[in-house]
Design a protein around this motif. Structure first.
Motif, mmCIF file in Angstrom:
data_model
loop_
_atom_site.group_PDB
_atom_site.id
_atom_site.type_symbol
_atom_site.label_atom_id
_atom_site.label_comp_id
_atom_site.label_asym_id
_atom_site.label_seq_id
_atom_site.Cartn_x
_atom_site.Cartn_y
_atom_site.Cartn_z
ATOM 1 N N VAL A 34 6.013 -3.231 -1.220
ATOM 2 C CA VAL A 34 4.574 -3.347 -1.430
ATOM 3 C C VAL A 34 4.056 -1.984 -1.867
ATOM 4 C CG1 VAL A 34 2.337 -3.718 -0.319
ATOM 5 C CG2 VAL A 34 4.269 -5.226 0.208
ATOM 6 N N GLY A 35 3.558 -1.906 -3.087
ATOM 7 C CA GLY A 35 2.953 -0.674 -3.600
ATOM 8 C C GLY A 35 1.468 -0.689 -3.297
ATOM 9 N N ALA A 89 4.463 0.120 4.004
ATOM 10 C CA ALA A 89 3.904 0.261 2.666
ATOM 11 C C ALA A 89 4.529 1.436 1.931
ATOM 12 C CB ALA A 89 2.394 0.456 2.749
ATOM 13 N N SER A 90 4.636 1.298 0.623
ATOM 14 C CA SER A 90 4.911 2.421 -0.271
ATOM 15 C C SER A 90 3.556 2.817 -0.847
ATOM 16 C CB SER A 90 5.868 2.009 -1.392
ATOM 17 O OG SER A 90 7.098 1.575 -0.855
ATOM 18 N N VAL A 91 3.005 3.921 -0.374
ATOM 19 C CA VAL A 91 1.608 4.256 -0.651
ATOM 20 C C VAL A 91 1.501 5.166 -1.862
ATOM 21 C CG1 VAL A 91 -0.473 5.343 0.260
ATOM 22 C CG2 VAL A 91 0.957 3.951 1.751
ATOM 23 N N PRO A 200 11.057 0.042 -10.807
ATOM 24 C CA PRO A 200 10.092 -0.952 -11.269
ATOM 25 C C PRO A 200 8.791 -0.964 -10.467
ATOM 26 C CG PRO A 200 12.284 -1.906 -11.217
ATOM 27 C CD PRO A 200 12.391 -0.559 -10.564
ATOM 28 N N TYR A 201 7.708 -1.112 -11.193
ATOM 29 C CA TYR A 201 6.366 -1.375 -10.674
ATOM 30 C C TYR A 201 5.814 -2.473 -11.561
ATOM 31 C CZ TYR A 201 1.516 -0.425 -9.208
ATOM 32 O OH TYR A 201 0.227 -0.529 -8.707
ATOM 33 N N ALA A 245 1.979 -5.041 -6.231
ATOM 34 C CA ALA A 245 0.987 -3.968 -6.320
ATOM 35 C C ALA A 245 -0.346 -4.438 -5.742
ATOM 36 C CB ALA A 245 0.813 -3.551 -7.773
ATOM 37 N N LEU A 246 -0.861 -3.676 -4.786
ATOM 38 C CA LEU A 246 -2.090 -4.054 -4.088
ATOM 39 C C LEU A 246 -3.108 -2.913 -4.106
ATOM 40 C CD1 LEU A 246 -0.587 -5.731 -0.885
ATOM 41 C CD2 LEU A 246 -1.271 -6.855 -3.021
#
Length: 293
Positions: A34-35, A89-91, A200-201, A245-246
């Motif tokens: 989760v970005g 999270a990946s912040v 990847p994003y 992506a959030l």
């Protein structure tokens, strides 16, 4: 580095069908993260807007208030859902957040979030700088994040996914190892700058873009499911990466919250998923597939 823009000096073309296979930990077929975009916006600069009619006004109460809902309310609702499903999270962190929203930094430290450098503020693209100006800015951003989070960032995503031709090599000098800006693949791949890879994003599986186009909550849940199912099918012989992506000012709206929860529940209960962080994905790829990257 040759900056002739007629040629791609950043990475090579590599068909996904002609690469060494990727094996994720535990035999997982899809590595997912989760970005979470944790951003700061300036009051006197046009920025991401829900309605362009007032975007050039100063102050722009309509659009700035919409964005400001994220750190004030939306992120705390989003954190509740991430916690419920045990997701780190990946912040993607603007370094100005450390000064303006220290409570968010504190919450992330308590949860051992992965912190990626995301520029200073999302109101200013990462562009139009000399090499020395960019080096000073990147050093300040990385050092600020390290000082406030206790972790030196290992990854980067530019504000609005913006870079210069020098960004990868300057980040490598600062000890970073990967970028999210190039949304052109379902697997990590090496960049031409030694020590740097792309992870990847997604600008498609992205709440800001999806809901901005009128996607409904139930459609969002189905899109997340469809993305996972296709990547799972594709990963028969080599692992894939799924990035969700959030943005808290989008997904954190009350009427969307239950749909985020449903989407995360689906991912958290898949048997063949490695639900992790972008840091861990980059580290595993560099160790097992591209040790020279």
């Amino acid at each position: 580095m040759n900056l002739n823009t007629a040629e791609n000096t950043l990475f090579d073309y590599s068909p996904i069908t002609e690469r060494p296979p990727i094996t994720w930990p535990g035999g997982a077929r899809v590595a997912a993260y989760v970005g979470l975009n944790v951003e700061h916006f300036l009051l006197d600069r046009p920025s991401t807007s829900i309605w362009t009619g007032t975007a050039n006004l100063v102050p722009d109460a309509l659009n700035h208030g919409w964005r400001d809902y994220g750190p004030r309310v939306g992120i705390w609702r989003t954190i509740e859902s991430l916690d419920r499903h045990g997701i780190r999270a990946s912040v993607l962190l603007n370094s100005d957040v450390a000064r303006h929203h220290p409570q968010i930094i504190r919450a992330g430290r308590e949860r051992d979030w992965a912190w990626l450098a995301h520029g200073r503020t999302n109101s200013i693209p990462h562009a139009d700088m000399t090499r020395d100006e960019e080096r000073r800015l990147l050093t300040d951003v990385v050092d600020t994040i390290e000082a406030t989070t206790g972790q030196r960032p290992r990854g980067w995503m530019g504000p609005g996914l913006t870079e210069t031709f020098h960004t990868p090599e300057l980040l490598a000098e600062l000890g970073l190892h990967y970028l999210l800006d190039w949304t052109n693949d379902d697997q990590p791949y090496p960049l031409k700058v030694p020590g740097m890879i792309s992870v990847p994003y997604s600008v498609e599986l992205n709440d800001l873009l999806l809901f901005g186009k009128g996607t409904t909550g139930p459609e969002f849940v189905q899109i997340v499911k469809d993305q996972y199912e296709q990547l799972h099918a594709d990963s028969k012989n080599s692992g894939r990466v799924m990035a969700l992506a959030l943005h808290p000012f989008v997904i954190g709206q009350p009427f969307r919250h239950k749909y985020l929860d449903q989407a995360l529940d689906h991912l958290a209960t898949r048997p063949d998923i490695w639900l992790t962080t972008s840091d861990e994905i980059a580290d595993h790829y560099r160790r097992s597939v591209a040790p020279d990257a």
